[in-house]
Design an enzyme around this catalytic site. Sequence first.
Site, PDB file in Angstrom:
ATOM      1  N   ALA A  80      10.594  21.276 -11.633  1.00 29.62           N
ATOM      2  CA  ALA A  80       9.764  22.358 -11.106  1.00 29.62           C
ATOM      3  C   ALA A  80       8.332  22.069 -11.527  1.00 29.62           C
ATOM      4  O   ALA A  80       7.728  22.807 -12.303  1.00 29.62           O
ATOM      5  CB  ALA A  80      10.238  23.711 -11.622  1.00 29.62           C
ATOM      6  N   GLY A  97       5.812  22.020  -9.558  1.00 32.83           N
ATOM      7  CA  GLY A  97       4.945  23.000  -8.908  1.00 32.83           C
ATOM      8  C   GLY A  97       3.757  22.370  -8.193  1.00 32.83           C
ATOM      9  O   GLY A  97       2.701  22.979  -8.056  1.00 32.83           O
ATOM     10  N   LEU A  98       3.962  21.113  -7.750  1.00 30.46           N
ATOM     11  CA  LEU A  98       2.963  20.428  -6.922  1.00 30.46           C
ATOM     12  C   LEU A  98       1.578  20.323  -7.578  1.00 30.46           C
ATOM     13  O   LEU A  98       0.554  20.387  -6.894  1.00 30.46           O
ATOM     14  CB  LEU A  98       2.858  21.107  -5.547  1.00 30.46           C
ATOM     15  CG  LEU A  98       4.089  20.920  -4.655  1.00 30.46           C
ATOM     16  CD1 LEU A  98       3.965  21.754  -3.391  1.00 30.46           C
ATOM     17  CD2 LEU A  98       4.299  19.451  -4.307  1.00 30.46           C
ATOM     18  N   ASN A 113       1.464  12.737   1.323  1.00 28.86           N
ATOM     19  CA  ASN A 113       2.225  13.986   1.362  1.00 28.86           C
ATOM     20  C   ASN A 113       1.254  15.146   1.218  1.00 28.86           C
ATOM     21  O   ASN A 113       0.437  15.177   0.301  1.00 28.86           O
ATOM     22  CB  ASN A 113       3.260  13.982   0.232  1.00 28.86           C
ATOM     23  CG  ASN A 113       4.158  15.198   0.271  1.00 28.86           C
ATOM     24  OD1 ASN A 113       3.762  16.279  -0.134  1.00 28.86           O
ATOM     25  ND2 ASN A 113       5.367  15.026   0.769  1.00 28.86           N
ATOM     26  N   ASN A 115       4.788  18.607   3.640  1.00 31.92           N
ATOM     27  CA  ASN A 115       5.802  19.156   2.739  1.00 31.92           C
ATOM     28  C   ASN A 115       5.955  20.659   2.992  1.00 31.92           C
ATOM     29  O   ASN A 115       5.165  21.460   2.500  1.00 31.92           O
ATOM     30  CB  ASN A 115       5.377  18.898   1.288  1.00 31.92           C
ATOM     31  CG  ASN A 115       6.412  19.386   0.309  1.00 31.92           C
ATOM     32  OD1 ASN A 115       7.404  20.019   0.686  1.00 31.92           O
ATOM     33  ND2 ASN A 115       6.201  19.096  -0.962  1.00 31.92           N
ATOM     34  N   CYS A 132       9.040  22.384  -0.486  1.00 24.62           N
ATOM     35  CA  CYS A 132       9.067  22.375  -1.950  1.00 24.62           C
ATOM     36  C   CYS A 132       9.641  23.688  -2.463  1.00 24.62           C
ATOM     37  O   CYS A 132       9.129  24.760  -2.138  1.00 24.62           O
ATOM     38  CB  CYS A 132       7.680  22.174  -2.534  1.00 24.62           C
ATOM     39  SG  CYS A 132       7.728  22.200  -4.338  1.00 24.62           S
ATOM     40  N   ASN A 167      14.428  17.079   1.074  1.00 18.51           N
ATOM     41  CA  ASN A 167      13.770  17.506  -0.147  1.00 18.51           C
ATOM     42  C   ASN A 167      14.878  17.929  -1.125  1.00 18.51           C
ATOM     43  O   ASN A 167      16.066  17.768  -0.828  1.00 18.51           O
ATOM     44  CB  ASN A 167      12.796  18.649   0.145  1.00 18.51           C
ATOM     45  CG  ASN A 167      11.647  18.698  -0.871  1.00 18.51           C
ATOM     46  OD1 ASN A 167      11.857  18.480  -2.061  1.00 18.51           O
ATOM     47  ND2 ASN A 167      10.447  18.992  -0.408  1.00 18.51           N
ATOM     48  N   THR A 168      14.516  18.480  -2.250  1.00 13.12           N
ATOM     49  CA  THR A 168      15.527  18.799  -3.268  1.00 13.12           C
ATOM     50  C   THR A 168      16.312  20.074  -2.936  1.00 13.12           C
ATOM     51  O   THR A 168      15.838  20.939  -2.210  1.00 13.12           O
ATOM     52  CB  THR A 168      14.849  18.985  -4.631  1.00 13.12           C
ATOM     53  OG1 THR A 168      13.809  19.955  -4.481  1.00 13.12           O
ATOM     54  CG2 THR A 168      14.254  17.690  -5.131  1.00 13.12           C
ATOM     55  N   THR A 196      14.051   9.665  -7.675  1.00 15.53           N
ATOM     56  CA  THR A 196      14.547   9.785  -9.039  1.00 15.53           C
ATOM     57  C   THR A 196      14.911   8.430  -9.651  1.00 15.53           C
ATOM     58  O   THR A 196      14.773   8.232 -10.863  1.00 15.53           O
ATOM     59  CB  THR A 196      15.766  10.732  -9.049  1.00 15.53           C
ATOM     60  OG1 THR A 196      15.351  11.993  -8.509  1.00 15.53           O
ATOM     61  CG2 THR A 196      16.303  10.950 -10.448  1.00 15.53           C
TER      62      THR A 196
END
Lengths: 256, 256, 301, 301
Positions: free
Chosen positions: D70, D72-73, D99, D126, D129, D191-192, D265
């Site tokens: 997290a 948070g960009l 991005n 994006n 997120c 995305n996640t 990852t």
Amino acid sequence: MGKGKRTCVVKSQERLAEDVYSMWIQAGDMVQEAGPGQFISVYSKDGSRLLPRPISICEIDRPAGALRIVYRTVGEGTREFSEYGQGESVDILGPLGNGFPEVSRNKEVFLIGGGIGIPPMLELAKSLTCKKSIILGYRDTLFLNQEFEAYGDVYVATEDGSAGSRGNVLDAVRDHGLKADMIMACGPTPMLKAIKAYAEEHHMECYLSLEEKMACGVGACLACVCQTKEVDHHSNVHNRRICKDGPVFRAEEVIL
Amino acid sequence: MGKGKRTCVVKSQERLAEDVYSMWIQAGDMVQEAGPGQFISVYSKDGSRLLPRPISICEIDRPAGALRIVYRTVGEGTREFSEYGQGESVDILGPLGNGFPEVSRNKEVFLIGGGIGIPPMLELAKSLTCKKSIILGYRDTLFLNQEFEAYGDVYVATEDGSAGSRGNVLDAVRDHGLKADMIMACGPTPMLKAIKAYAEEHHMECYLSLEEKMACGVGACLACVCQTKEVDHHSNVHNRRICKDGPVFRAEEVIL
Amino acid sequence: MRKTSVNIAGVELKNPVMTASGTFGSGQEYGEFVDLSLLGGVVTKGVSNVPWPGNPAPRIAETYGGMINAIGLQNPGIDVFVNRDIPYLRQYDTRIIVNVCGKTAEDYVGVVERLAGEPVDLLEINISCPNVKEGGIAFGQDPKAVEAITREVKNHAKQPVIMKLSPNVTDITATAKAAQAGGADAISLINTLTGMKIDIHKRAFAVANKTGGLSGPAIKPVAVRMVYQVAQAVKLPIIGMGGIMTAEDAIEFILAGASAVSVGTANFHNPYATAEIIKGIEEYMERYGVQDINELIGAVR
Amino acid sequence: MRKTSVNIAGVELKNPVMTASGTFGSGQEYGEFVDLSLLGGVVTKGVSNVPWPGNPAPRIAETYGGMINAIGLQNPGIDVFVNRDIPYLRQYDTRIIVNVCGKTAEDYVGVVERLAGEPVDLLEINISCPNVKEGGIAFGQDPKAVEAITREVKNHAKQPVIMKLSPNVTDITATAKAAQAGGADAISLINTLTGMKIDIHKRAFAVANKTGGLSGPAIKPVAVRMVYQVAQAVKLPIIGMGGIMTAEDAIEFILAGASAVSVGTANFHNPYATAEIIKGIEEYMERYGVQDINELIGAVR
């Protein structure tokens, strides 16, 4: 690419306390670049644990190409490491981060370690030629304290008072009426916070080694940030990367 | 609970062919219950691989409390097993499933193995006292074939014709004009399908050891089913569990 | 004596550990490894009004830290189940929770009515199986459908009704609230995430059904998140599941808001998993001086 | 010479391997481990019109076979990015994919317009997120919002536009079709997955934001499934991602329908991952006599 991920070999492993282990790693040429306050990323062999564990360097033996880590078993990853015997392979990346600065001979320095923040202070104690007071804080069981004695006067504090001063490292400082020009410290955040306040109050130069959960360990993922007083040059916001810009920061630049 | 999951020790490991390995496991009292055609579940030590690998029992040494598996490295799990050296621990569950039936002395039997279906036929060959023709089918490289020679006449087929008959196991049967009352076989499904048809045509009693991807290995999850001609007593539909009701079935009861 | 018992819709379980439907049959097979009387409850494999043959094999594939399955709810039908599986489970001192599946509302109702006179403690309604073409997940992804099927089942059920929710939704609180609105007595989640594996060497799908349900510790963070969200959104007791391998995992779900947990894929990795988790929960309570497990339910907010 | 190059919306990548946004900074840090000129493209960390400080720490937690984040960009804003990061990446022979993140449609448009004159090859928008309160996933879970934001961005973008989709939806084909309807040139996914981890010893959330985005090989089966579904539903090129650790994983996504892949990852586990995956793809092509990687795209149906 000198500091790549590499497979090294465990030279020896020893248990220092209930959940504290000491491992010497035959790490080759990378140890030449390593300095006190830096860390290495240690990788688990188990595929369920993908992220490396950042572990501070406790000692560097440059002639032997070896380094020592002293770490606490806090989960399955570090428990795995603690089971490695001599000859076991271990994947590491490093040395990483910026360690403690050099200090001129005429200074007097407090080297303060708390809990599992104690190990990196050992290599620092070895490397500094100035006058040092070494203050070590523990919950209860002592470890590494005797090894520090070769490098300066050692003062101990324990939460339960079972050894040295009862209380924290600053209680030990006060109990013994210690004085210095400068502080270098590593330990839990509440301790660092208290030290930062102490240093401000006494107008002492102060360097703190911070800790935060990391993913990449090399500055890419922005997981392990600390808040900073000023806008950071790299991030362009009020924070810095502990893994890349730290883990050692000047106390006045960070907000704890 | 005699057939629980247990930690055993590798007695020895040997490579038989490019990707075929033989492992003797010191397995204790569980080997007393084991018979030819049964299998064990072997567990990976890596947390990313949770499901056990079902591997057929190749040999049983009851006096020594040991059993042998011969397996192919088809993925990371079996590759891990192949790296175990003598003394390494290995977690297994078994013996599992229903193996091959006993056969009266006066019968003549074809024991047919194809590829990695060959290993379970070795313990079967050892245990049967009747007259046996042993027919082994390979793609190219032979393994285990010499070990079978102590227990009957061995005929080999290879796809590339590099040894024995060119073609499959039934080509070898025809080439040598072999005859028997009964067939027991293990191998890839196309081979078993052909053998089932051959047995029907020649009115031979026939037992086939089937294979399918398994999860639990004990009959609970219903992953490894085969289709059956009749409604099965347990499932109440047209299929049976290979792990629990098999892996050995009478050829006429299954649809391949 | 520490209190480990929990209450789900008026039914007391001796401890919060149950089995996850479809991983434990009706208990016979794992009864060889674990004393079923240790368990808080056994949740059976899904049962339908008539026998279901399930999907073609291969039905499962291992994935990283988990597995996908597409069994397709194979089951012998309610008659065999009532005559064979319930009497088996009755031998043990554990709660019997029957997982009910169907292709239509009538299917569900038929099974539920058939179970009305049986010694069954709870019903778990599976509206979230990703591996059957009709029914299953189709009911579980639309809040309106969830509410309707819940109401319909509740109209006919004698035992308390647990609605089992699908994680394959944009907003899990919407389906949870719909179940509550329809009169559900409890909610269980998560069922599996729809997944796929391709064998790159054979260039083929790893399970015959192409897609399957992803389970195992790989998905635990999604499950914990959804349990937490649902715990904030509804007042019903929650049975949490999704990748529970250890007592630590079970406690994580309880802290997130689950009153009980179900252990599934872990059984395949360790046939003693359920018993070990029960023991581990007691050890955790001991270590932290927790007198009553109910203190832990939803304790992290 | 085997052909490994692929085409995304008219932009040729020398090979299909890119980095996943947020895991690779703007390349500087991993440039110490991997020659960036080897890569098909570098997808930068999300950049917004003004600097974003991100979320409080802890920002990440390891999970079984994965991690939640997290962040948070956090980013330095478009001005620093244009003046520092683009010139850095221009030193390498690789495609630059920026991005773009924002809290409002105007935010996205502002960044996209600022990039119009820059040497950037592709834009990845994006809208997925999970870790920011406004914008981000709020745009990505509603097909109508996806279509609207896509159209708005397309009206101002000079470079081809990739819409990055969230997996936290009931029907991934609905948001993919919406992106196509809005004029997207390509789609990237996944995305996640929104996840949560609770520290049972501290009885606290493992990341300060409570929830985080789950990534890593744990989620690969969900990602492969969604790539496959989207490949059947739209005609746009797909950039697949979600737990790619090895060349085998990358090929799985390509067989499912991805024209390119992003590695995320895996970099944290192995800083050489991208280079090793590129090499491994070539070895697979060699082994199976694949002359042109485009033969593999969507080859399993």
